[in-house]
Design an enzyme around this catalytic site. Sequence first.
Site, PDB file in Angstrom:
ATOM      1  N   ARG A  54      43.887   4.089  43.668  1.00  0.00           N
ATOM      2  CA  ARG A  54      44.234   4.604  42.399  1.00  0.00           C
ATOM      3  C   ARG A  54      44.509   3.594  41.658  1.00  0.00           C
ATOM      4  O   ARG A  54      44.584   3.551  40.220  1.00  0.00           O
ATOM      5  CB  ARG A  54      45.179   5.839  42.628  1.00  0.00           C
ATOM      6  CG  ARG A  54      45.518   6.492  41.337  1.00  0.00           C
ATOM      7  CD  ARG A  54      46.290   7.753  41.430  1.00  0.00           C
ATOM      8  NE  ARG A  54      47.742   7.158  41.642  1.00  0.00           N
ATOM      9  CZ  ARG A  54      48.529   8.230  41.851  1.00  0.00           C
ATOM     10  NH1 ARG A  54      48.349   9.565  42.108  1.00  0.00           N
ATOM     11  NH2 ARG A  54      49.962   7.839  42.220  1.00  0.00           N
ATOM     12  N   ARG A  83      61.906  18.239  43.606  1.00  0.00           N
ATOM     13  CA  ARG A  83      61.571  17.178  44.290  1.00  0.00           C
ATOM     14  C   ARG A  83      62.675  16.661  45.223  1.00  0.00           C
ATOM     15  O   ARG A  83      62.710  15.839  45.906  1.00  0.00           O
ATOM     16  CB  ARG A  83      61.569  16.042  43.064  1.00  0.00           C
ATOM     17  CG  ARG A  83      60.737  14.724  43.727  1.00  0.00           C
ATOM     18  CD  ARG A  83      59.381  14.730  43.352  1.00  0.00           C
ATOM     19  NE  ARG A  83      58.831  13.350  43.123  1.00  0.00           N
ATOM     20  CZ  ARG A  83      57.616  13.153  42.392  1.00  0.00           C
ATOM     21  NH1 ARG A  83      57.131  14.182  41.823  1.00  0.00           N
ATOM     22  NH2 ARG A  83      57.217  12.070  42.524  1.00  0.00           N
ATOM     23  N   ARG A 136      48.509   2.177  37.206  1.00  0.00           N
ATOM     24  CA  ARG A 136      50.038   2.808  37.247  1.00  0.00           C
ATOM     25  C   ARG A 136      51.051   1.717  37.703  1.00  0.00           C
ATOM     26  O   ARG A 136      50.933   1.219  38.776  1.00  0.00           O
ATOM     27  CB  ARG A 136      50.156   4.107  38.179  1.00  0.00           C
ATOM     28  CG  ARG A 136      49.899   5.362  37.215  1.00  0.00           C
ATOM     29  CD  ARG A 136      50.016   6.791  38.070  1.00  0.00           C
ATOM     30  NE  ARG A 136      51.470   6.771  38.796  1.00  0.00           N
ATOM     31  CZ  ARG A 136      51.631   7.851  39.269  1.00  0.00           C
ATOM     32  NH1 ARG A 136      50.879   8.967  39.278  1.00  0.00           N
ATOM     33  NH2 ARG A 136      52.750   8.143  39.828  1.00  0.00           N
ATOM     34  N   LYS A 160      47.846  15.947  44.743  1.00  0.00           N
ATOM     35  CA  LYS A 160      48.553  17.025  43.961  1.00  0.00           C
ATOM     36  C   LYS A 160      47.980  16.975  42.553  1.00  0.00           C
ATOM     37  O   LYS A 160      47.624  18.145  41.973  1.00  0.00           O
ATOM     38  CB  LYS A 160      49.965  17.007  43.931  1.00  0.00           C
ATOM     39  CG  LYS A 160      50.839  17.181  45.300  1.00  0.00           C
ATOM     40  CD  LYS A 160      52.314  17.216  45.023  1.00  0.00           C
ATOM     41  CE  LYS A 160      52.828  16.237  44.234  1.00  0.00           C
ATOM     42  NZ  LYS A 160      52.858  14.967  44.775  1.00  0.00           N
ATOM     43  N   ARG A 216      58.255   5.070  47.306  1.00  0.00           N
ATOM     44  CA  ARG A 216      57.989   6.544  46.968  1.00  0.00           C
ATOM     45  C   ARG A 216      57.753   7.501  48.341  1.00  0.00           C
ATOM     46  O   ARG A 216      58.366   8.495  48.127  1.00  0.00           O
ATOM     47  CB  ARG A 216      56.710   6.722  45.913  1.00  0.00           C
ATOM     48  CG  ARG A 216      57.142   6.116  44.711  1.00  0.00           C
ATOM     49  CD  ARG A 216      55.862   5.868  43.455  1.00  0.00           C
ATOM     50  NE  ARG A 216      55.079   6.845  43.607  1.00  0.00           N
ATOM     51  CZ  ARG A 216      53.706   6.652  43.419  1.00  0.00           C
ATOM     52  NH1 ARG A 216      53.150   5.488  43.478  1.00  0.00           N
ATOM     53  NH2 ARG A 216      52.986   7.633  43.578  1.00  0.00           N
TER      54      ARG A 216
HETATM   55  P1  AMP Z   1      54.465  11.394  40.085  1.00  0.00           P
HETATM   56  O1  AMP Z   1      53.580  11.572  39.101  1.00  0.00           O
HETATM   57  O2  AMP Z   1      54.825  12.970  40.658  1.00  0.00           O
HETATM   58  O3  AMP Z   1      54.185  10.745  41.297  1.00  0.00           O
HETATM   59  O4  AMP Z   1      56.001  11.100  39.602  1.00  0.00           O
HETATM   60  C1  AMP Z   1      55.952   9.857  39.306  1.00  0.00           C
HETATM   61  C2  AMP Z   1      57.507   9.424  39.016  1.00  0.00           C
HETATM   62  O5  AMP Z   1      58.086  10.332  37.841  1.00  0.00           O
HETATM   63  C3  AMP Z   1      58.257   9.416  40.318  1.00  0.00           C
HETATM   64  O6  AMP Z   1      58.164   8.546  41.238  1.00  0.00           O
HETATM   65  C4  AMP Z   1      59.417   9.775  39.589  1.00  0.00           C
HETATM   66  O7  AMP Z   1      60.193   8.473  39.462  1.00  0.00           O
HETATM   67  C5  AMP Z   1      59.423  10.392  38.470  1.00  0.00           C
HETATM   68  N1  AMP Z   1      59.325  11.794  38.813  1.00  0.00           N
HETATM   69  C6  AMP Z   1      58.619  12.987  38.685  1.00  0.00           C
HETATM   70  N2  AMP Z   1      58.872  14.272  39.013  1.00  0.00           N
HETATM   71  C7  AMP Z   1      60.384  13.894  39.591  1.00  0.00           C
HETATM   72  C8  AMP Z   1      61.181  14.912  39.687  1.00  0.00           C
HETATM   73  N3  AMP Z   1      60.884  16.251  39.931  1.00  0.00           N
HETATM   74  N4  AMP Z   1      62.330  14.382  39.766  1.00  0.00           N
HETATM   75  C9  AMP Z   1      62.872  13.080  39.678  1.00  0.00           C
HETATM   76  N5  AMP Z   1      61.846  12.335  39.331  1.00  0.00           N
HETATM   77  C10 AMP Z   1      60.666  12.598  39.072  1.00  0.00           C
END
Ligand code: AMP
Length: 192
Positions: A129, A90, A135, A15, A146
């Site tokens: 990654r 989400r 990360r 994504k 996740r």
């Molecule tokens: P991502 O980079 O999209 O994988 O997001 C990393 C982390 O940020 C996730 O595992 C959540 O802890 C938090 N996060 C990102 N987007 C959201 C969202 N829309 N709602 C809640 N937590 C989020």
Amino acid sequence: MSRRLVLLGAPGAGKGTQAVRVAEALGIPAISTGDLFRANIKGGTPLGLKVQEYTSRGALVPDSVTNDMVRDRLAQPDAADGFLLDGYPRNVAQVSELDAILADAGVALDLAVELEADPEVVVPRLLKRAEIEGREDDTEDVIRHRLDVYAQETAPIAAVYAGRGLLTQVDAIGEVDDVTTRLLASIDTAIG
Ligand code: AMP
């Protein structure tokens, strides 16, 4: 034609990479809630301090915090005519909140694009990654968590958008360039 888009897909489906490429091709900002959280954590802001306990273990940040952040970001002038949201909504409650944010601005979502990838493929990608980006939430345990959160809370969103006739699905497996081409073609087909 306005381009207010949401990009859906499991962690590791690509994504983030694709959001940046597609948004650039369409001349709209890519808005990643994960990136916004990471920038705040890095900068040591009050928001960052509040969210780190969630992001570090792969749990969703509470909706109240996330929704306010997205509302503020979408109010920026660069998002007035279009955007590509990556990582938001989400869960189903965030779908309603996005509807409300857009309705308050007198606009609506044009399309949700789902990047489809098999979990067997995404776990190794995420582990790779982890080596490259370091990360905090890319350890194997947190990755599995996740993916569970995704399956339980986020995957149902696709059905909500499908019910509204707003969903298009794209195969996420393949060369990065090919996936970008497929995404752009499917957006073009869906909303011109
Ligand atoms: P991502 O980079 O999209 O994988 O997001 C990393 C982390 O940020 C996730 O595992 C959540 O802890 C938090 N996060 C990102 N987007 C959201 C969202 N829309 N709602 C809640 N937590 C989020």
